[in-house]
Design a protein around this motif. Sequence first.
Motif, PDB file in Angstrom:
ATOM      1  N   ARG A   1      -8.577   6.475  -3.572  1.00 17.56           N
ATOM      2  CA  ARG A   1      -8.558   5.088  -3.123  1.00 17.56           C
ATOM      3  C   ARG A   1      -9.955   4.637  -2.688  1.00 17.56           C
TER       4      ARG A   1
ATOM      5  N   LEU B   1       0.817  -1.203   0.000  1.00 15.24           N
ATOM      6  CA  LEU B   1       0.000   0.000   0.000  1.00 15.24           C
ATOM      7  C   LEU B   1       0.858   1.265   0.000  1.00 15.24           C
TER       8      LEU B   1
ATOM      9  N   THR C   1     -11.818   1.384  -4.476  1.00 16.84           N
ATOM     10  CA  THR C   1     -12.063   0.150  -3.722  1.00 16.84           C
ATOM     11  C   THR C   1     -13.524  -0.028  -3.308  1.00 16.84           C
TER      12      THR C   1
ATOM     13  N   GLU D   1       1.567   1.713  -3.634  1.00 13.03           N
ATOM     14  CA  GLU D   1       0.383   2.268  -4.301  1.00 13.03           C
ATOM     15  C   GLU D   1       0.308   3.776  -4.062  1.00 13.03           C
ATOM     16  N   LYS D   2       0.493   4.189  -2.817  1.00 12.51           N
ATOM     17  CA  LYS D   2       0.453   5.610  -2.466  1.00 12.51           C
ATOM     18  C   LYS D   2       1.526   6.375  -3.223  1.00 12.51           C
TER      19      LYS D   2
END
Length: 213
Positions: free
Chosen positions: A155, A122, A159, A125-126
Motif C-alpha cells: 500500500r 480500506l 500510494t 482493499e485489505k
Amino acid sequence: MSEATRDKMKEAAARLFYTQGYHGTSVRHIAEQANVNIALVSYYFGGKKGLFEQLMTQFLEGYLEAMHIDDETRMKSTREQLLSVIRSLLSYQQNHYHLARMVHREMTMDSVLVRELMSTYLRKEKHDFEQLLRRGMKEGSFNKQPIDFVLIQLRGMITLPYYSPQYLRELYQLSTTEPYFINRYVEHLTSWIDSCLCGIEPTRTNRVMLKIN
C-alpha cells in the motif's frame, strides 16, 4: 446540463481541497472556480461537507473498481495478477491526480468520516490484496511471510507517488503525472516483487537496467 454542472463543481472542489485543504476552502470559492451560482452547491450536494464526502467516496469506489481482476487476467499467474492490479491502481490515481492527493492527505486525519471510510473501503482493499497474497503463497508463487507486513509495503508503494509526489520527483527526476512515470515505476516494483515475494534473483541485465533507470 445538471450533470455537467455537478461535474464542474466536483472538479473545482477537488482542485481547491487539494491546494487549500477542506477548512481553507469555502462554498464561495468552489462556486467561483466552477463559474456557477453559489446556491447550486447546496442544491446538488447539501453544502461543502456533502460535496467533500461525495468526492471521497467517489474516489474510493473507483479505486476498488480498479482492483477488479477480469476473467482474462484471472487466467494468469498470481504474480501477473498482482502486477496488473498495481498498474491499474497507479493509473487510476494518475488519472484522478487531484482527488488522489486530496483523499490520501485526508485519510491521515482522525475524523468520523475517515473512520467510516476505513471500516468499509480500506477494509475491502485489505481483504482483496490479502486473498491474492494468500493464494499466491498457497500455490508457491510467493514466499510465505507475514501478510500484514507485505500489505503495509504494497500500500505504501502504491500510494506514495500521489501522497508524496515531491519525494518521487526528486528520486526519479520525473513528475508522477507524466505518462511514462508508471512504466518506469512498475519496473522497480516488479523487481521488488520478484525478489521479496517470489524469491527470484534478478539477472545481471535487469540489475544493470534498474541502476541505469
